[in-house]
Design an enzyme around this catalytic site. Sequence first.
Site, PDB file in Angstrom:
ATOM      1  CB  ILE A  25      30.066  39.843   0.467  1.00  0.00           C
ATOM      2  CG1 ILE A  25      30.679  38.466   0.274  1.00  0.00           C
ATOM      3  CG2 ILE A  25      28.738  39.722  -0.288  1.00  0.00           C
ATOM      4  CD1 ILE A  25      30.234  37.327   0.783  1.00  0.00           C
ATOM      5  CB  ILE A  72      25.160  45.683  14.632  1.00  0.00           C
ATOM      6  CG1 ILE A  72      25.796  44.486  14.557  1.00  0.00           C
ATOM      7  CG2 ILE A  72      25.071  46.570  13.274  1.00  0.00           C
ATOM      8  CD1 ILE A  72      25.401  43.311  13.844  1.00  0.00           C
ATOM      9  CE1 TYR A 180      31.689  32.396  10.093  1.00  0.00           C
ATOM     10  CE2 TYR A 180      32.291  30.365   8.933  1.00  0.00           C
ATOM     11  CZ  TYR A 180      31.714  31.586   9.044  1.00  0.00           C
ATOM     12  OH  TYR A 180      31.409  32.162   7.624  1.00  0.00           O
ATOM     13  CE  LYS A 246      54.531  30.549   6.330  1.00  0.00           C
ATOM     14  NZ  LYS A 246      54.327  31.401   7.633  1.00  0.00           N
ATOM     15  CB  VAL A 248      47.093  24.360   6.261  1.00  0.00           C
ATOM     16  CG1 VAL A 248      46.696  23.823   7.564  1.00  0.00           C
ATOM     17  CG2 VAL A 248      47.559  26.001   6.390  1.00  0.00           C
ATOM     18  NE  ARG A 255      37.952  25.254   2.201  1.00  0.00           N
ATOM     19  CZ  ARG A 255      37.972  24.099   2.724  1.00  0.00           C
ATOM     20  NH1 ARG A 255      38.099  22.899   2.636  1.00  0.00           N
ATOM     21  NH2 ARG A 255      38.448  24.286   4.223  1.00  0.00           N
ATOM     22  CG  ASP A 332      40.457  22.305   6.781  1.00  0.00           C
ATOM     23  OD1 ASP A 332      39.501  23.062   6.155  1.00  0.00           O
ATOM     24  OD2 ASP A 332      41.791  22.283   5.833  1.00  0.00           O
TER      25      ASP A 332
END
Length: 384
Positions: A25, A72, A180, A246, A248, A255, A332
């Site tokens: 990004i 950082i 995360y 592949k 998953v 998405r 997921d």
Amino acid sequence: MARLDLDGGGIEKLTICMIGGGGFIGSHLCETLMYETQHRVLAIDVYSDKIEHLLEQGHPWSDRIEFHRINIKHDPRLEGLIKMADLTINLAAICTPADYNTRPLDTIYSNFIDALPVVKYCSENNKRLIHFSTCEVYGKTIGSFLPKDHPLRQDPDFYLLKEDKSPCIFGPIEKQRWSYACAKQLIERLVYAEGAENGLEFTIVRPFNWIGPRMDFIPGIDGPSEGVPRVLACFSNGLLRGEPLKLVDGGQSQRTFVYIKDAIEAVLRMIENPSRANGHIFNVGNPNNEVTVRQLAELMIEIYSKVSGQPPLEEPTIDISSKEFYGEGYDDSDKRIPDMTIIKEQLEWEPKTSLSDLLEFTLTYQHKTYSHAVKQVLSKSIAS
Ligand code: NAD
Ligand code: UDP
């Protein structure tokens, strides 16, 4: 011509401290800031390969971009650079799902602990902060807990992700996939609290699968052979090598994908319209580009065949379990459709590029950039 903000006012030239400016990004944001504006960028990263083309001397913007190779985690220069800037944009993160369950400590440190000083320095020095979070903070949809054929699964109240209304639903702690999302959620709460208690001027961005050229790496070419990048690069790698893609757990997750260049336009509006962006959390995605991962694979196979002139394999996809692909503790997000009300109202922004167009631009880039190198690697491995 002088640039104007959304209310017709002039835009002051800003100095922007961009942490993680050498990433996917960051590289697109640096390009747009150099090509289209007069703002100055102090780019901080441990890598610079994705912005080397901007850092070469002799460009009209050469005196407006500096690169600082800084980690950082431990570098006293960070506060000085934040102080020199009008605005800090923090993009630095570990943000590839293959790391969340296999390197959960690095993931939590990178997304929470390492971001703390950035928030603190911005708050203490009265500097504006645009912090990059993720759509993954929403976790699973409410509808995912209903039986498969339940009619309410089709009701937007059960799946549409709204910044100010939707809950954040993560799996159990042993599903370390959520390390995360949880770290990102806590740093969002901290940024928000700095705004509420200490007056920090902030904007939080929740990207919904931004994709395009320069995303991640192709394993064994410009990244580790055993590395597992995000889905666009995984599928590009399969296509370049002539290997099946592949899927998953059958590729059933859904998405929405947005073209990086559309998404960067939204960030530019945040940068140049502080009175409209401050204090807000923005979903940035393209609700019109929803597919299952299986459909994404099928579309990429079709478009890559057109771009490369090579016919698809007879069996172009294979199913693989998430345990085999990512290891223990993977989980997921089932479905991710951003609600666009807030960003439309505040920034008058809407995405433009269709999924098939953005995949055609991106796969043309992947083919031009990598196909020769991949062929060389493949012919060497056949010869040895
Ligand atoms: P990226 O991995 O390409 O970029 C992150 C950059 O941060 C890398 O260049 C990395 O070297 C740098 N970095 C990491 N730790 C650092 C450190 N300690 N010191 C200095 N630099 C460091 O990822 P990206 O796709 O460009 O994502 C940028 C941000 O957007 C991240 O915060 C990510 O969580 C968020 N995000 C992106 C997406 C997407 O669709 N691309 C989706 C959700 C969230
Ligand atoms: N995925 C897949 N095959 C791959 C890579 C990813 O089926 O080779 C799936 C992954 O399980 C997830 C989706 O693609 O359901 C998107 O993965 P990505 O790594 O882009 O990140 P996410 O959207 O989950 O943050």
